[in-house]
Design a protein around this motif. Structure first.
Motif, PDB file in Angstrom:
ATOM      1  N   GLY A   1      41.431  68.537  88.245  1.00 47.05           N
ATOM      2  CA  GLY A   1      42.755  69.092  88.039  1.00 47.05           C
ATOM      3  C   GLY A   1      42.785  69.841  86.722  1.00 47.05           C
ATOM      4  N   ASP A   2      43.696  69.444  85.823  1.00 51.56           N
ATOM      5  CA  ASP A   2      43.793  70.077  84.510  1.00 51.56           C
ATOM      6  C   ASP A   2      43.000  69.320  83.447  1.00 51.56           C
ATOM      7  N   ARG A   3      42.308  68.250  83.823  1.00 46.52           N
ATOM      8  CA  ARG A   3      41.594  67.420  82.853  1.00 46.52           C
ATOM      9  C   ARG A   3      40.121  67.774  82.808  1.00 46.52           C
ATOM     10  N   ASN A   4      39.596  67.982  81.614  1.00 46.18           N
ATOM     11  CA  ASN A   4      38.170  68.266  81.438  1.00 46.18           C
ATOM     12  C   ASN A   4      37.379  66.980  81.661  1.00 46.18           C
ATOM     13  N   ALA A   5      36.594  66.937  82.728  1.00 47.19           N
ATOM     14  CA  ALA A   5      35.844  65.721  83.074  1.00 47.19           C
ATOM     15  C   ALA A   5      34.709  65.435  82.105  1.00 47.19           C
ATOM     16  N   PHE A   6      34.364  66.395  81.250  1.00 48.79           N
ATOM     17  CA  PHE A   6      33.297  66.182  80.270  1.00 48.79           C
ATOM     18  C   PHE A   6      33.819  65.617  78.953  1.00 48.79           C
TER      19      PHE A   6
ATOM     20  N   GLY B   1      36.566  59.862  71.201  1.00 54.99           N
ATOM     21  CA  GLY B   1      35.888  58.732  70.579  1.00 54.99           C
ATOM     22  C   GLY B   1      34.435  58.564  70.977  1.00 54.99           C
ATOM     23  N   ALA B   2      34.012  59.185  72.075  1.00 55.69           N
ATOM     24  CA  ALA B   2      32.611  59.090  72.489  1.00 55.69           C
ATOM     25  C   ALA B   2      31.751  60.005  71.615  1.00 55.69           C
ATOM     26  N   GLU B   3      30.442  59.738  71.585  1.00 49.07           N
ATOM     27  CA  GLU B   3      29.543  60.600  70.821  1.00 49.07           C
ATOM     28  C   GLU B   3      29.653  62.032  71.318  1.00 49.07           C
ATOM     29  N   TYR B   4      29.863  62.958  70.391  1.00 43.11           N
ATOM     30  CA  TYR B   4      30.091  64.375  70.689  1.00 43.11           C
ATOM     31  C   TYR B   4      31.309  64.576  71.599  1.00 43.11           C
ATOM     32  N   SER B   5      32.161  63.534  71.716  1.00 42.40           N
ATOM     33  CA  SER B   5      33.330  63.547  72.616  1.00 42.40           C
ATOM     34  C   SER B   5      32.918  63.830  74.053  1.00 42.40           C
ATOM     35  N   LEU B   6      31.705  63.407  74.412  1.00 42.07           N
ATOM     36  CA  LEU B   6      31.141  63.691  75.739  1.00 42.07           C
ATOM     37  C   LEU B   6      31.289  62.466  76.636  1.00 42.07           C
ATOM     38  N   SER B   7      31.936  62.638  77.783  1.00 43.14           N
ATOM     39  CA  SER B   7      32.219  61.534  78.700  1.00 43.14           C
ATOM     40  C   SER B   7      30.956  61.085  79.431  1.00 43.14           C
ATOM     41  N   LYS B   8      31.081  59.948  80.131  1.00 49.68           N
ATOM     42  CA  LYS B   8      29.969  59.460  80.954  1.00 49.68           C
ATOM     43  C   LYS B   8      29.632  60.476  82.048  1.00 49.68           C
ATOM     44  N   THR B   9      30.664  61.122  82.610  1.00 46.09           N
ATOM     45  CA  THR B   9      30.419  62.165  83.612  1.00 46.09           C
ATOM     46  C   THR B   9      29.596  63.294  83.003  1.00 46.09           C
ATOM     47  N   GLY B  10      29.981  63.703  81.788  1.00 51.98           N
ATOM     48  CA  GLY B  10      29.239  64.778  81.127  1.00 51.98           C
ATOM     49  C   GLY B  10      27.807  64.387  80.837  1.00 51.98           C
ATOM     50  N   ARG B  11      27.594  63.143  80.407  1.00 55.24           N
ATOM     51  CA  ARG B  11      26.235  62.682  80.090  1.00 55.24           C
ATOM     52  C   ARG B  11      25.378  62.607  81.351  1.00 55.24           C
TER      53      ARG B  11
END
Length: 445
Positions: A251-256, A260-270
């Motif tokens: 939707g309008d949310r960046n899944a990456f 607070g995560a390292e590099y602000s990168l989500s589990k999906t992004g990793r």
């Protein structure tokens, strides 16, 4: 769709458009075009325009040659270098079989099919390419070294320089066609340019890249120079790549993005990055499809030749750009291996498929590499678990042949034709006696 078709038909009349070019792309990424009169457009919208698919690289065998090109009204644009009355417009087409089913050979359909799989999982795929190319004097002549239009370097501003005037005219044309440009500048090589397109959904971006390459060629002709997207035209200077930023949205949310995560990168992004790394050697033949591509990848500089990722490391295959705290929507990953001459539909499809595989299977992301990987020894790279990308088209073909992921993504027809064509290119290359061999061996052997 009907409203878009009505807009196109009305615009043709109001703007005195007498020629409509229907564009599509063959399997190797070369643009094809057929021009029709405005009176034929309503039928083209409803039924498509018939053509001989066996005459297009990779489309069909002679016994299956009848195909239809059906224009997509959402891609309608007037060509700015043909804007004088009577004008010329263009639309991209979807390629159909005689029964109206999508053609298995259409690269645009390959990408659409992969985007549909992402949509089933709730994702929209966005891309943002940084496109590099060279400007040379005159037209290319076999056997003659190309002559760059200048001897400037990275970010140089040369008063009355050819590149400066060229970029201004090219960007004016692009923006008049609805293609937004984010940055433009002189690149590191003499005569080398970079123009970055603003991010958009992957299908629009792929259409925009095909338009971009054609616009650059047209503007170059107007200015009596030649625009080349050859990956490595000058042995002693940087090659031309297409660093591409990728992101998934729900939707309008960046899944990456994950605060607070390292590099602000989500589990999906990793996991997406892990998928890119895991399957990189399998899809390199698609993102780097020419013999010359591997001269760029293995010439040093900032071209990646090792399968690794990093945060601020431009020698890595995949980079996580710096996150801006005020812009969570900008979290993304950058793949740095692509050629600016690749087929963008197929390249985006295989990268998306690889990333999604990582997300679906929960691939674990290995440790990132923050050192310049080119300066590490082979032993240091092995200790870090860093593998090498295919070092030649032949090796890339072999890796692709074994890939279930690439075969499934491209479909049997495109997969088989692509491999046959690339094997033939490698065989042609192997038969050549190069100037290097003559210069080195002839005087002493």
């Amino acid at each position: 769709m009907e409203r878009q078709q009505e807009f196109v038909l009305r615009t043709l009349e109001e703007r005195d458009i007498r020629f409509v070019r229907l564009w599509f792309t063959d399997v190797l990424g070369f643009l094809k075009s057929v021009a029709i009169a405005p009176a034929e457009l309503e039928q083209a919208f409803s039924e498509g325009i018939g053509f001989d698919g066996s005459s297009i690289e990779g489309f069909a065998r002679v016994a299956e040659s009848d195909m239809l090109a059906k224009p997509d009204p959402a891609t309608f644009q007037i060509l700015p270098w043909r804007a004088e009355s009577p004008g010329t417009a263009r639309m991209f087409c979807d390629i159909l079989m005689p029964d109206g089913a999508p053609s298995y050979a259409d690269p645009r359909w390959v990408l659409k099919r992969t985007l549909a799989k992402a949509a089933e999982r709730g994702f929209t795929f966005y891309t943002h390419p940084e496109i590099e190319f060279y400007l040379f004097e005159g037209q290319p002549k076999p056997g003659k070294a190309p002559e760059p239009v200048d001897h400037s370097g990275y970010f140089d501003l040369t008063p009355h320089g050819v590149g400066h005037d060229f970029r201004r005219q090219a960007i004016t044309h692009l923006e008049s066609m609805g293609i937004s440009v984010e940055f433009s500048h002189h690149e590191g090589g003499p005569g080398q340019q970079e123009i970055d397109l603003r991010y958009a959904d992957a299908l629009s971006t792929a259409d925009n890249i095909m338009t971009f390459r054609h616009v650059m060629k047209e503007v170059a002709l107007e200015q009596n120079v030649y625009a080349s997207f050859m990956p490595k035209p000058l042995a002693e200077h940087p090659g031309s790549g297409m660093h591409t930023h990728l992101s998934l949205f729900e939707g309008d949310r960046n899944a990456f993005h994950e605060p607070g995560a390292e590099y602000s990168l989500s589990k999906t992004g990793r996991s997406f990055i892990a998928g890119l790394l895991h399957h990189a050697s399998e899809f390199t033949a698609v993102t780097n499809q020419f013999v010359n591509s591997y001269k760029r990848l293995f010439s040093g500089g900032e071209a990646p030749s090792y399968i690794s990722w990093g945060h601020n490391n431009r020698s890595a295959l995949v980079r996580v750009p710096m996150y801006k705290p005020s812009k969570s929507q900008s979290s993304r990953v950058e793949v740095r291996s692509l050629d600016s001459a690749c087929n963008p539909y197929l390249a985006f499809a295989v990268m998306l498929a690889a990333g999604l595989k990582g997300v679906e299977e929960g691939y674990e992301l290995p440790a990132g590499a923050e050192d310049n990987i080119w300066t590490l020894t082979d032993g240091e790279r092995r200790a870090l678990g860093i593998e090498t990308l295919p070092s030649s088209l032949s090796e890339a073909i072999s890796r692709m042949e074994e890939s279930e992921l690439v075969a499934e993504t491209l479909g049997e027809h495109v997969f088989d034709f692509f491999l046959r064509n690339k094997r033939a290119e490698w065989l042609d290359y192997r038969h050549q006696v190069t100037p290097f061999e003559l210069n080195r061996y002839l005087p002493v052997l």
